[in-house]
Design an enzyme around this catalytic site. Sequence first.
Site, PDB file in Angstrom:
ATOM      1  N   GLU A 229     -32.109 -33.335  -9.489  1.00  0.00           N
ATOM      2  CA  GLU A 229     -30.663 -33.521  -9.360  1.00  0.00           C
ATOM      3  C   GLU A 229     -30.339 -34.837  -8.658  1.00  0.00           C
ATOM      4  O   GLU A 229     -29.355 -35.514  -9.006  1.00  0.00           O
ATOM      5  CB  GLU A 229     -30.067 -32.335  -8.599  1.00  0.00           C
ATOM      6  CG  GLU A 229     -30.121 -31.046  -9.407  1.00  0.00           C
ATOM      7  CD  GLU A 229     -29.869 -29.799  -8.581  1.00  0.00           C
ATOM      8  OE1 GLU A 229     -29.203 -28.882  -9.082  1.00  0.00           O
ATOM      9  OE2 GLU A 229     -30.357 -29.739  -7.420  1.00  0.00           O
TER      10      GLU A 229
ATOM     11  N   GLU B 209     -35.916 -23.306  -9.839  1.00  0.00           N
ATOM     12  CA  GLU B 209     -35.175 -22.442  -8.920  1.00  0.00           C
ATOM     13  C   GLU B 209     -35.293 -20.953  -9.251  1.00  0.00           C
ATOM     14  O   GLU B 209     -35.428 -20.108  -8.354  1.00  0.00           O
ATOM     15  CB  GLU B 209     -33.688 -22.846  -8.905  1.00  0.00           C
ATOM     16  CG  GLU B 209     -33.388 -24.129  -8.163  1.00  0.00           C
ATOM     17  CD  GLU B 209     -33.508 -25.381  -9.007  1.00  0.00           C
ATOM     18  OE1 GLU B 209     -33.084 -26.455  -8.573  1.00  0.00           O
ATOM     19  OE2 GLU B 209     -34.049 -25.280 -10.147  1.00  0.00           O
TER      20      GLU B 209
END
Length: 255
Positions: free
Chosen positions: A113, A133
Amino acid sequence: MSALHLIRDGAVAELRLDNPGKLNALTIPMLEALDAHCAELERDPAIRAVIVTAEGDRAFCAGADINAWSDLPPADFARHWVRDGHRIFDRLARLSRPTVAAISGHAFGGGLELASACDIRVIAPAATLALPEAGVGIVPGWSGTQRLARLLPEPVLKEMALFGRRLSAERALALGFVAEIADDAPAAARAIAEKALGQSPRATEVAKYMIHGAVGEDSSAMIEALGSGMIAASADKAEGVAAFRAKRKPDFSGK
């Protein structure tokens, strides 16, 4: 002292993650340093381009340090960890200067990210990209399902977020997510950043605003920045300010 440093080298600045022993995993002090450095860079006209890089070649950034968020209460996790991180990454994405990420090692989760918040990316041949995640029971929280959805095809993003598949450097290049594959990613990023030094800084800034407005990167702020920049250069603005200070009625010319 934070493990994220701001280094100036002429007109090019470098934001360097420096926690290789923990695969440059992001901590709260590192996020706070990134926020402060971005604010500093935005106000420094001598800086014309920015590189985001990291120490070591094992990992550009393995994501968020699990010790920094795993024990947070749910409300604090959402209200502070996710929202603050998102805001800080947005600040990097919306820098008026061109930004290049040098991905020398793996970029996972928050590390991916972070790289996604840069304008373009250079990657080392052995580096991979991932959104792991779901493997620890959470979801991407710093734009992994939002900004990345504009940069990668939906099926590819789902491969990564739902199935845990990694994206190779070769496939990332084929998809246009990275600009090039280079054995020395920081050097390649530096060469690209230096190209910006030969461009008009105002033209590159406005072009970045226009592109961001088109793709939905804070469109409302980009539109107002463009309009405000145009009107600030007008004779009417100068007249309006002068009239206000002189406590008289302005005489606008439309110029």
